[in-house]
Design a protein around this motif. Structure first.
Motif, short mmCIF file in Angstrom:
data_model
loop_
_atom_site.label_atom_id
_atom_site.label_comp_id
_atom_site.label_asym_id
_atom_site.label_seq_id
_atom_site.Cartn_x
_atom_site.Cartn_y
_atom_site.Cartn_z
N GLY A 1 0.72 -0.93 0.15
CA GLY A 1 -0.56 -0.11 0.43
C GLY A 1 0.90 1.31 -0.02
N GLY A 2 0.79 2.06 0.18
CA GLY A 2 1.12 3.19 0.39
C GLY A 2 1.43 4.00 1.51
N ILE A 3 2.15 5.42 1.58
CA ILE A 3 2.50 5.42 2.76
C ILE A 3 1.66 7.43 3.05
N GLY A 4 2.15 7.84 4.58
CA GLY A 4 0.61 8.71 4.78
C GLY A 4 2.11 9.12 5.60
N ALA B 1 -2.62 13.18 5.67
CA ALA B 1 -1.88 13.29 4.46
C ALA B 1 -1.24 12.41 3.70
N SER B 2 -1.32 11.99 2.48
CA SER B 2 -1.08 10.72 1.48
C SER B 2 0.18 10.80 0.76
N LEU B 3 0.57 10.23 0.25
CA LEU B 3 1.27 10.21 -1.54
C LEU B 3 0.71 9.44 -2.16
N VAL B 4 0.62 11.01 -3.26
CA VAL B 4 -0.61 10.05 -4.18
C VAL B 4 0.58 9.25 -5.30
N ASN B 5 -0.79 8.04 -5.53
CA ASN B 5 -0.22 7.04 -5.88
C ASN B 5 0.90 5.91 -5.67
N SER B 6 1.36 6.30 -4.66
CA SER B 6 1.53 5.52 -4.40
C SER B 6 1.23 3.79 -3.43
N LYS B 7 2.47 3.04 -3.64
CA LYS B 7 2.15 1.52 -3.78
C LYS B 7 3.58 0.97 -3.56
N PHE B 8 3.71 -0.03 -2.65
CA PHE B 8 4.82 -0.13 -2.19
C PHE B 8 4.79 -2.05 -1.48
N GLU B 9 5.87 -2.81 -1.05
CA GLU B 9 5.24 -4.30 -0.57
C GLU B 9 5.72 -3.87 1.07
N ASN C 1 0.69 14.83 21.39
CA ASN C 1 1.24 13.22 21.10
C ASN C 1 2.37 13.81 20.52
N ALA C 2 2.51 13.10 19.42
CA ALA C 2 3.76 13.23 18.60
C ALA C 2 3.67 12.95 16.78
N PHE C 3 3.79 11.61 17.05
CA PHE C 3 4.26 11.60 15.32
C PHE C 3 3.07 10.00 15.20
N ILE C 4 3.07 10.30 14.13
CA ILE C 4 1.61 9.34 13.05
C ILE C 4 2.20 8.87 12.14
N ILE C 5 2.76 7.87 11.60
CA ILE C 5 3.39 7.44 10.46
C ILE C 5 2.73 6.30 9.75
N PRO C 6 1.34 6.76 8.64
CA PRO C 6 0.49 5.77 8.35
C PRO C 6 1.56 4.49 7.41
N PHE C 7 1.49 3.83 7.02
CA PHE C 7 1.98 2.51 6.04
C PHE C 7 0.78 1.77 5.36
N ALA C 8 1.53 1.11 4.75
CA ALA C 8 0.26 0.05 3.97
C ALA C 8 -1.25 0.71 3.89
N VAL C 9 -1.54 1.95 2.99
CA VAL C 9 -2.34 3.02 3.56
C VAL C 9 -3.36 2.08 2.23
N LYS C 10 -4.27 0.97 2.19
CA LYS C 10 -5.82 0.97 1.28
C LYS C 10 -6.25 2.10 0.12
N ASP C 11 -6.59 3.01 1.33
CA ASP C 11 -7.02 4.53 0.96
C ASP C 11 -7.49 5.59 2.15
N THR C 12 -7.94 6.69 1.72
CA THR C 12 -8.06 7.82 2.58
C THR C 12 -8.56 7.40 3.81
N ASN C 13 -9.77 6.33 4.22
CA ASN C 13 -9.64 6.07 5.21
C ASN C 13 -9.63 4.51 5.72
N ASN C 14 -9.14 3.69 4.76
CA ASN C 14 -8.46 2.22 5.88
C ASN C 14 -6.29 2.56 5.38
#
Length: 514
Positions: free
Chosen positions: A248-251, A311-319, A334-347
């Motif tokens: 998925g993507g990153i954010g 916020a998410s990196l546009v058109n990103s998909k990494f394995e 709080n501090a830092f939140i690093i999304p990964f395995a981004v399927k879409d903006t809500n998951n």
């Protein structure tokens, strides 16, 4: 009957009345028990009879308070226990243990315990990651009642993932039935015109009702409850080719915190495949929730308060890859939140560094945009994140595990749990061997079932299956029986046979014996 022990729930305030003022509370409990089971000649039994119920009610258990723990509560429990046993020796008395587990400090401070009441509200997949939860308890002269349990976090209003998790949790209780004697799901019922709790078992209004998928899962498990457990071993063979679990993507994200990020890099096979440039390429990022601004030093700052800024990196998909970046806390809780395995903006999944007011670090799952569930055990940060200081953050995303580093120090690791579980037992009346199998994976589970030391196996058996196409499916008023159990006869059963169990499924296979 759960009565007031003169102390509020731990999760409310934990306020105690004075110990010297406790006697009226003890007497009140004794009077209530007398009303329920006392003879028609006693003070309160006579009142019960005059109210139209001369026969005693079938009261067998009482519980001292609700969701309290610790030595001070234990001392109070001891006073109730002595008074009740003296007057009503047949009544079994339950001790509250707070939320989450049997609290050792509480249990060790109690003189005698008939039942310990463990409450367990868990996130999606917690049961898979903690299948040995009940195995770990040291046995003693007490039994367990799981008085409240539910998979109620990260599962929408109660989807198939919740049912799968609930089923695995029940299997853990069944495997430890020497200890766990009773359980009850909570909350059982909700009027959907007045919802206080997001995940309930049976939904109703003035004219109709429906059971969540978990309702059918629990009923399946109970309808096919064995009398005797049989030793069961489940061996998961690794696939010839493993599929990456975190594609998925990153954010970038925040929660009640103003934070800025810069120098974002994605590295695959030693090569940098993405490097941020927020000044010259701001269009690389989709700024979905929050107030995001590019600063003069080419960092991306999120300066709005509130939850789930993203916020998410546009058109990103990494394995499989390494994600490197720098983060600096400007202000907030709080501090830092690093999304990964981004399927879409809500998951998506995410590494949360500085959760719970900048104290902890944990991997989380986000579904439906705002539904957050822990997928790893929350750990204490070595030190709180300082404001105004740049930190190096690194995620190493592997085939089925991900590691999170802060300034090159490993903070936490998450590994995808097993998704196939099985227990077996015997129905003494029919002689049936009952196999319960959960496949929580998105792919079919191809299995070989070996029934050792079971004489007289019949080739035809009964299979009950509860399954759905996705983990997100839910029952509803419009489709109340969208996902319910289906029963069929199956052939080809012997001491060593193959069976494919569908994705997202709970199965009960009854093997007949001669």
């Amino acid at each position: 009957y759960v009565f007031n022990a003169g102390v509020s729930c731990d999760f409310r305030s934990g306020t105690f009345i004075k110990d010297e003022d406790l006697e009226p509370y003890i007497q009140n409990a004794l009077d209530a028990i007398d009303y329920a089971i006392g003879p028609a000649t006693s003070k309160w039994g006579k009142l019960r009879a005059s109210n139209g119920h001369p026969k005693p009610y079938p009261l067998r258990y009482v519980e001292v308070g609700n969701e309290q723990e610790g030595p001070r509560y234990a001392a109070r429990y001891n006073r109730f226990y002595s008074a009740i046993k003296k007057k009503f020796p047949a009544i079994e008395i339950m001790a509250s243990m707070g939320i989450g587990n049997v609290n050792k400090r509480t249990l060790d401070s109690m003189k005698q315990v008939d039942y310990a009441d463990e409450h367990a509200y868990k996130a999606a997949y917690w049961a898979m990651n903690n299948y040995d939860h009940f195995d770990k308890y040291k046995r003693g002269n007490w039994k367990m009642y799981v008085g409240e349990y539910a998979t109620n976090n990260g599962v929408g209003s109660g989807n198939m993932i919740a049912a799968l998790s609930d089923a695995v949790y029940i299997m853990g209780m069944e495997r430890n039935s020497d200890l766990v004697k009773m359980s009850s799901y909570a909350p059982l019922l909700v009027n959907t015109n007045d919802v206080d709790w997001p995940v309930n078992l049976v939904n109703f209004d003035a004219s109709k009702s429906f059971g969540r998928i978990s309702y059918y899962a629990i009923k399946m498990m109970n309808d096919h409850r064995a009398d005797v457990n049989l030793a069961t071993t489940t061996t998961i063979l690794p696939p010839a080719v493993k599929k990456p679990a975190f594609t998925g993507g990153i954010g970038l994200a925040t929660w009640d915190t103003k934070t800025e990020y810069k120098d974002v890099e994605v590295i695959q096979n030693g090569q940098v495949v993405y490097k941020s440039d927020f000044i010259n390429r701001p269009g690389d990022w989709q700024l979905l929730r929050g107030k995001w601004n590019v600063t003069s030093d080419s960092s991306l700052a999120q300066t709005a308060e509130g939850a789930q800024q993203f916020a998410s990196l546009v058109n990103s998909k990494f394995e499989t890859y390494t994600l490197k970046l720098k983060g600096r806390k400007i202000d907030g809780y709080n501090a830092f939140i690093i999304p990964f395995a981004v399927k879409d903006t809500n998951n998506f999944l995410r590494a949360h560094i500085g959760s719970w007011i900048n104290q902890n670090t944990v991997f989380e799952r986000v579904s439906n945009g705002y539904d957050v569930a822990d997928i790893s055990v929350s750990k204490k940060l070595p030190a709180k994140i300082e404001q105004g200081r740049w930190y190096d953050i690194r995620l190493e995303v592997g085939i089925d595990s991900v590691k999170c580093f802060l300034d090159d120090v490993l903070l936490m690791t998450y590994t995808e749990p097993a998704k196939v579980f099985c227990i077996a037992g015997r129905d003494e009346a029919s002689g049936d061997v009952i196999l319960k199998i959960v496949n929580a994976a998105a792919e079919p589970a191809e299995t070989t079932i070996q029934l050792n030391n079971l004489p007289g196996i019949k080739t035809t058996g009964e299979l009950v299956t509860l399954s759905s196409k996705t983990g997100e499916e839910e029952n509803s008023y419009d489709r109340p029986t969208k996902t319910i159990p289906v029963t069929e006869l199956v052939d080809g059963i012997n001491k060593d046979f193959k069976r494919v169990f569908p994705p997202f499924s709970i199965s009960v296979l009854r093997v007949k014996t001669k």
